[in-house]
Enzyme design. Structure first.
Site, PDB file in Angstrom:
ATOM      1  N   GLU A   1       0.817  -1.202   0.000  1.00 15.67           N
ATOM      2  CA  GLU A   1       0.000   0.000   0.000  1.00 15.67           C
ATOM      3  C   GLU A   1       0.858   1.263   0.000  1.00 15.67           C
ATOM      4  O   GLU A   1       0.551   2.224  -0.691  1.00 15.67           O
ATOM      5  CB  GLU A   1      -0.926  -0.007   1.220  1.00 15.67           C
ATOM      6  CG  GLU A   1      -2.036   1.002   1.080  1.00 15.67           C
ATOM      7  CD  GLU A   1      -3.078   0.871   2.181  1.00 15.67           C
ATOM      8  OE1 GLU A   1      -3.004  -0.104   2.950  1.00 15.67           O
ATOM      9  OE2 GLU A   1      -3.946   1.742   2.256  1.00 15.67           O
ATOM     10  N   ASP A   2       1.928   1.258   0.761  1.00 17.74           N
ATOM     11  CA  ASP A   2       2.667   2.508   0.989  1.00 17.74           C
ATOM     12  C   ASP A   2       3.984   2.634   0.227  1.00 17.74           C
ATOM     13  O   ASP A   2       4.597   3.687   0.234  1.00 17.74           O
ATOM     14  CB  ASP A   2       2.976   2.669   2.489  1.00 17.74           C
ATOM     15  CG  ASP A   2       1.709   2.748   3.318  1.00 17.74           C
ATOM     16  OD1 ASP A   2       0.650   3.027   2.722  1.00 17.74           O
ATOM     17  OD2 ASP A   2       1.788   2.524   4.529  1.00 17.74           O
TER      18      ASP A   2
END
Ligand code: MN
Length: 733
Positions: free
Chosen positions: A92-93
């Protein structure tokens, strides 16, 4: 922030120390290959997060390491889960992709990380968004339950480190935790995590109450310990004399559950008698544990008188979340009731850590229960027509409900939520049994299908081929399964009846020499006030159409020409509009007050500048709605012929009421600043203002009179610039 090399060195050391601590508690990572895989995941996460920091300023990598530690130590999961926990925020990051994960680790890891990425960390605060997120979480359950377990570990660590978040985020995360994650932990049997999540949430939502209870618990600790020691002594001596291996301890109730009891019963802390329970944990072989537990029960009740109404035997029939234990409440010499919980070491581990820990004990019988639960969720998910909120309501009902145990005629046991009826039980056995349920025999006595069941009842369902679900059945059931099956059946029924009805309606039309054209059907819909042809045919079939009204119609050559009374009124207004304003044929609000009776709809409070339309009501003239009013879509689709175009006059002579919501951080004089701004500087009339302020966070609702949307927007912008104000918005609908 520039870091000196010295702090960099220190952080490196700290990261290495935390990683070693993780390995130390990862008991299920045994082979060299597994150890290498965990190392690989750690190196990868370290590299991916290397430039990131948490809100607290700490290196980001602390977080995945800590989540992995919770997963390994507090939930008892193995290598795959530890790897996924270490990598849970990478896709996600950072630049890492799911393909990378699969290539480096495998397809299982991909599925789990994918699931973790799909569930967003913090959802928006509207109920429907939360419900949707919850639904997503449950959907991933059918993929791999480890997704949920890691997500819970993630949430637990975020709750433990909530201090560094701003106040509004704290509240948001804390309430979401109570709403969603604690019940999930409970249902999965992760008792320790559920309790900690609830306590932490309370600490942030109700800091004063939390402080009060925890300090009172501390103050009364010495007295409690003395009491417990005196109470336990004879039991300990006797068990030791018999050569039983055991451990005995007092378990204090969680702060959250004490808080709940105080609030529910409206009593002070001092009046809660069961602040703690005594627990006896026996170290027994699996084949002997039940007998050993009952033996301990016998020892306890030799010394203290038990309350016969408070015996709970979850040894013979474990709870659906896997909980096994024997509870009794006995009278102590001081005249005070004390709860005693008796269980084996294995049962205690399941009770604290949940099923995950239990997977280690393959021969355990309750594993089926877990599958049953997952199957029930799948059943609920099967019904995609229900909207998310309704779904969650049904589901949460089942999450929180206490359980009862019902026997089939053959002696099989089924778990149902407390309050379940014979009809719920019938649907629990099989959809067909439920659908044809006539009644039931409870403990051989004949009863109606709405009868509420009690734990221990033996129930035989009586069916008939002719029986089928009807509307009132929805009042008799509480389980999500029964509800959704009944609703589905009713929808089916309605469709079938509508089909029947359409045929007969055709004949009826013929009899009255009305042709079956779209125009005529629309006219008849208007006449009978039916929102759709389907609804009209259905009502026709069940004889709920006032057919006599057909006499009002004027029919020429099979076509309906004369309008119905209601339509006449509508037409009249339309006609008058045309005469008054031939160029536009629309209602100009603010100018035609004298000619048309109209009101602003209270559901959406339109003000000049809003896009609006008029709706011709039966008795109250024209109502003005915003075009994005939630009611508008329904009105437009069902009663298009009653809609009139409308716009605002350009002359601003009237003021309109609008609502504004303000949130922010409280400060001395802030309310003053806001009111001064509104009435003084902007010269706006305020009708009412109400503020709720709690622990420095305020929530305000202001009703003001404005000329139009421009005026309102200007006011909102000004309010936003006030010191301490975080958010200002118009109240819609
Ligand atoms: Mn995370």
């Amino acid at each position: 922030m520039e870091l000196t090399t010295e702090t960099e060195e220190l952080e490196k050391k700290e990261i290495a120390r935390r990683y070693r601590a993780l390995l130390k508690v990862s008991n299920n990572v045994k082979t060299r290959k597994d150890k290498a895989r965990v190392r690989k995941a750690f190196d990868l996460a370290l590299e991916a997060h290397k430039d990131m920091r948490r809100k607290s300023g700490e290196p980001y990598i602390y977080h995945p390491i800590e989540v992995a530690r919770i997963v390994a130590e507090e939930i008892g999961l193995g290598t795959t889960s530890i790897i996924c926990a270490l990598l849970h925020d990478t896709v996600e990051d950072t630049d890492l992709t799911l393909d990378d994960v699969e290539r480096m680790f495998g397809p299982k890891e991909r599925v789990i990380i994918d699931g973790l990425t799909k569930i967003s960390g913090v959802v928006d605060f509207t109920a429907s968004m939360q419900a949707e997120n919850f639904r997503k979480i449950l959907l991933t359950l059918s993929d791999d339950v480890r997704v949920i377990l890691i997500k819970l570990a993630d949430r637990l660590h975020n709750m433990r480190t909530l201090d560094s978040m701003p106040r509004n985020k704290q509240l948001k995360i804390a309430s979401e935790t109570v709403f969603l994650f604690a019940p999930l932990a409970h249902r999965l049997g992760l008792y320790a995590i559920k309790t900690e999540l609830e306590d932490l949430a309370l600490k942030y939502t109700e800091p004063d109450v939390y402080e009060e209870i925890s300090s009172k618990l501390k103050k009364t600790k010495a007295v409690r310990t003395r009491f417990v020691n005196r109470f336990s002594l004879p039991i300990q001596e006797e068990l030791a004399r018999q050569g039983v291996e055991f451990e005995m301890k007092a378990r204090t109730k969680s702060i959250y559950s004490i808080f709940n009891k105080m609030r529910k019963k409206n009593i002070p802390f001092e009046e809660i008698y069961d602040v703690f329970a005594i627990r006896i944990i026996i170290d027994a072989k699996p084949e002997k544990e039940k007998a050993e537990c009952w033996n301990a029960y016998s020892v306890v009740t030799d010394f203290y008188q038990p309350n016969p109404d408070r015996l709970r035997d979850w040894l013979s029939t474990p709870k659906a979340n896997g909980y096994e234990s024997l509870h009794t409440t006995v009278m102590s010499p001081g005249g005070r009731w004390v709860e005693v919980q008796i269980r084996s070491k294995r049962m205690d581990e399941i009770a604290e850590k949940g099923y995950a820990a239990h997977w280690k004990y393959k021969e355990g019988s309750s594993e089926n229960n877990f599958d049953n639960w997952i199957n029930k969720i799948r059943d609920l998910l099967e019904n995609p027509e229900e909207n998310a909120i309704e779904f969650i309501d049904d589901f949460k009902l089942n999450l929180f409900a206490e359980e009862i145990f019902i026997f089939t005629p053959k002696g099989e046991i089924k778990n149902l939520p407390k309050g379940a009826s014979a009809l719920d039980f019938a649907f629990e056995i099989h959809t067909e049994v439920g659908a044809h349920c006539m009644g039931a025999k409870v403990n051989t006595k004949l009863v109606p299908l709405s009868t509420e069941l009690k734990s221990g009842d033996q129930v035989e369902i009586i069916t008939s081929k002719k029986q089928k679900p009807n509307e009132s059945w929805l009042d008799y059931v509480i389980t999500g399964k029964a509800k959704s099956k009944i609703k589905a059946s009713l929808r089916e029924d309605k469709k079938r009846l509508a089909e029947e009805g359409e045929k007969k309606f055709g004949k009826w039309l013929k009899k009255h020499e009305i042709r079956k054209t779209q125009h005529n059907i629309k006219e008849l819909q208007t006449l009978f006030r039916q929102p759709s042809p389907l609804e009209m045919y259905y009502k026709f079939e069940i004889n709920q159409i006032p057919l006599k009204k057909v006499e009002q119609l004027e029919i020429i050559k099979g076509k309906i020409v004369g309008k119905v009374q209601e339509t006449k009124e509508v037409n009249e207004i339309q006609e008058r509009l045309k005469q008054k304003n031939p160029a536009e044929e629309m209602l100009v609000i603010g100018e035609e007050m004298d000619h048309f009776e109209y009101k602003l709809a209270p559901c959406c409070n339109p003000i000049p500048g809003d896009e609006v339309f008029g709706f011709i009501t039966i008795n109250e003239g024209i109502k003005i709605h915003k075009t994005n009013c939630p009611n508008a879509i329904q009105l437009m689709s069902h009663y298009a012929y009653r809609i009139v175009k409308a716009r605002w006059t350009s002359q601003q002579k009237i003021a309109f009421l609008a609502g504004i919501k303000v949130t922010g951080i409280d400060d001395v004089g802030l309310v003053n600043n806001i009111t001064r701004l509104i009435s003084g500087e902007l010269n706006v009339n305020m009708r009412s203002i109400s503020f709720d302020s709690e622990d420095g966070v305020f929530d305000g609702t202001i009703m003001v009179y404005v000329h139009d949307t421009k005026h309102l927007t200007r006011l909102i912008d000004k309010l936003k610039s006030v010191d301490g104000v975080i958010n200002v918005s118009r109240i819609e609908g």
